[in-house]
Design a protein around this motif. Structure first.
Motif, short mmCIF file in Angstrom:
data_model
loop_
_atom_site.label_atom_id
_atom_site.label_comp_id
_atom_site.label_asym_id
_atom_site.label_seq_id
_atom_site.Cartn_x
_atom_site.Cartn_y
_atom_site.Cartn_z
N MET A 38 0.82 -1.23 0.00
CA MET A 38 0.00 0.00 0.00
C MET A 38 0.85 1.27 0.00
N LEU A 39 2.18 1.13 -0.11
CA LEU A 39 3.04 2.31 -0.09
C LEU A 39 3.00 3.04 -1.44
N ALA A 40 3.39 4.30 -1.40
CA ALA A 40 3.44 5.10 -2.63
C ALA A 40 4.67 4.69 -3.46
N PRO A 41 4.62 4.88 -4.79
CA PRO A 41 5.79 4.55 -5.60
C PRO A 41 6.95 5.51 -5.30
N LYS A 42 8.17 5.02 -5.58
CA LYS A 42 9.38 5.83 -5.30
C LYS A 42 9.36 7.15 -6.06
N SER A 43 8.68 7.18 -7.20
CA SER A 43 8.68 8.39 -8.03
C SER A 43 8.13 9.61 -7.27
N LEU A 44 7.32 9.37 -6.24
CA LEU A 44 6.79 10.50 -5.47
C LEU A 44 7.90 11.18 -4.66
N LYS A 45 8.97 10.44 -4.38
CA LYS A 45 10.10 11.05 -3.64
C LYS A 45 10.83 12.09 -4.48
N ALA A 46 10.64 12.02 -5.79
CA ALA A 46 11.27 13.03 -6.66
C ALA A 46 10.54 14.38 -6.50
N ILE A 47 9.31 14.32 -6.02
CA ILE A 47 8.53 15.57 -5.84
C ILE A 47 8.76 16.13 -4.44
N HIS A 48 8.77 15.24 -3.44
CA HIS A 48 9.01 15.66 -2.05
C HIS A 48 9.76 14.52 -1.35
N PRO A 49 10.78 14.85 -0.52
CA PRO A 49 11.63 13.81 0.06
C PRO A 49 10.89 12.71 0.83
N LEU A 50 9.72 13.04 1.41
CA LEU A 50 9.01 12.01 2.18
C LEU A 50 8.24 11.04 1.29
N GLY A 51 7.98 11.44 0.06
CA GLY A 51 7.29 10.55 -0.87
C GLY A 51 5.87 10.22 -0.47
N LYS A 52 5.20 11.17 0.21
CA LYS A 52 3.81 10.96 0.64
C LYS A 52 2.88 11.84 -0.19
N SER A 53 1.64 11.49 -0.18
CA SER A 53 0.64 12.29 -0.88
C SER A 53 -0.38 12.76 0.14
N PRO A 54 -0.92 13.97 0.03
CA PRO A 54 -0.80 14.86 -1.12
C PRO A 54 0.47 15.71 -1.11
N VAL A 55 0.84 16.09 -2.33
CA VAL A 55 1.82 17.15 -2.57
C VAL A 55 1.27 17.95 -3.74
N ILE A 56 1.46 19.25 -3.68
CA ILE A 56 1.10 20.05 -4.86
C ILE A 56 2.32 20.83 -5.31
N THR A 57 2.35 21.14 -6.60
CA THR A 57 3.40 22.03 -7.11
C THR A 57 2.71 23.12 -7.94
N GLU A 58 3.33 24.30 -7.87
CA GLU A 58 2.80 25.43 -8.65
C GLU A 58 3.89 26.48 -8.78
N ASP A 59 4.20 26.87 -9.98
CA ASP A 59 5.19 27.94 -10.23
C ASP A 59 6.48 27.72 -9.44
N GLY A 60 6.99 26.51 -9.45
CA GLY A 60 8.26 26.22 -8.77
C GLY A 60 8.13 26.04 -7.27
N ILE A 61 6.91 26.16 -6.73
CA ILE A 61 6.68 25.96 -5.29
C ILE A 61 6.16 24.54 -5.07
N THR A 62 6.68 23.88 -4.04
CA THR A 62 6.18 22.55 -3.68
C THR A 62 5.61 22.63 -2.27
N VAL A 63 4.39 22.16 -2.10
CA VAL A 63 3.79 22.15 -0.76
C VAL A 63 3.30 20.75 -0.44
N ALA A 64 3.75 20.24 0.72
CA ALA A 64 3.28 18.93 1.21
C ALA A 64 2.47 19.16 2.47
N GLU A 65 1.84 18.10 2.97
CA GLU A 65 1.05 18.11 4.21
C GLU A 65 -0.32 18.76 3.94
N THR A 66 -1.36 17.94 4.07
CA THR A 66 -2.70 18.40 3.66
C THR A 66 -3.08 19.77 4.25
#
Ligand SMILES: N[C@@H](CCC(=O)N[C@@H](CS)C(=O)NCC(=O)O)C(=O)O
Length: 221
Positions: A38-66
């Motif tokens: 049930m874990l997330a794929p490793k590819s999510l770690k390329a977006i945020h080091p914890l590799g958890k969802s949700p993560v959003i990106t916008e205009d070079g900004i990355t925000v994690a944690e709902t």
């Protein structure tokens, strides 16, 4: 435009729901949980080091944690809707529930999930023993705590229609996940106000639209 890095069957559903409520344009990048772990794929770690969802990106900004994502979206895109006015009792309640959802409510629910999955990952020879330890741990640790939280929600929801007061806010979106998780892991439906809350949010057109976008969702983890 906001990109939602969406893991199937996950908390990320709340972010899709908020975006639908706000009628904002967004795109979705999909990630699939490993069917076994049930874990997330490793590819999510390329977006945020914890590799958890949700993560959003916008205009070079990355925000994690709902909770942080919800605050970011309201702050940047629409700070008048779904958030009570500063300095009001409703605003304090809003802030409380926004933090409480992940900070307190999810802890016993997550514990229960871990205990209930322990037997299936144990070697067959000791599965019976692990199963009885896991059952006892649930009975003694997670279940009583979950009942306390459920009674608390049920009582709070007798005071006003929504968690922060008379108006629907993003705190209700945040609280949806613990209530939904409790509905599948515990006896949430016997609490009338919790049941009413769940029925009401599930009937919202934006919630339904988010489900169509997010795909299968049964509050698994
Ligand atoms: N408190 C975090 C929790 C994030 C989290 O644990 N997400 C889960 C999905 S509901 C996840 O990514 N699980 C997959 C994994 O741990 O690999 C939040 O609210 O964003």
């Amino acid at each position: 435009m906001i990109t939602v890095h969406h893991l199937n069957n996950s908390r990320s559903q709340r972010v899709l729901w908020l975006l639908e409520e706000l009628e904002l344009r967004y795109q979705v990048r999909r990630y699939e949980r490993d069917k076994q772990t049930m874990l997330a794929p490793k590819s999510l770690k390329a977006i945020h080091p914890l590799g958890k969802s949700p993560v959003i990106t916008e205009d070079g900004i990355t925000v994690a944690e709902t909770g942080a994502i919800i605050e970011y979206i309201l702050d940047r895109h629409d700070n008048n809707r779904f958030i009570p006015k500063p300095g009001t009792p409703e605003r304090l309640r809003y802030t409380y529930w926004l933090h409480y959802a992940e900070g307190s409510a999810m802890t016993p629910l997550l514990l229960k999930l871990v205990f209930s999955r322990m037997p299936q990952s144990a070697p067959p020879l000791v599965r019976g023993i692990v199963n009885s330890i896991a059952q006892k741990a649930q009975e003694r640790m997670s279940d009583p705590q979950i009942r306390t939280h459920l009674d608390y929600w049920d009582n709070e929801l007798t005071k006003a229609e929504w968690f922060a007061g008379k108006d629907f806010t993003a705190a209700d979106i945040m609280m949806s996940f613990p209530l939904e998780a409790a509905a599948v892991r515990a006896d949430a439906k016997s609490r009338p106000m919790v049941k009413t809350f769940l029925d009401k949010i599930h009937a919202r057109p934006a919630y339904q639209a988010a489900l169509r976008t997010g795909g299968q969702y049964d509050y698994a983890a």
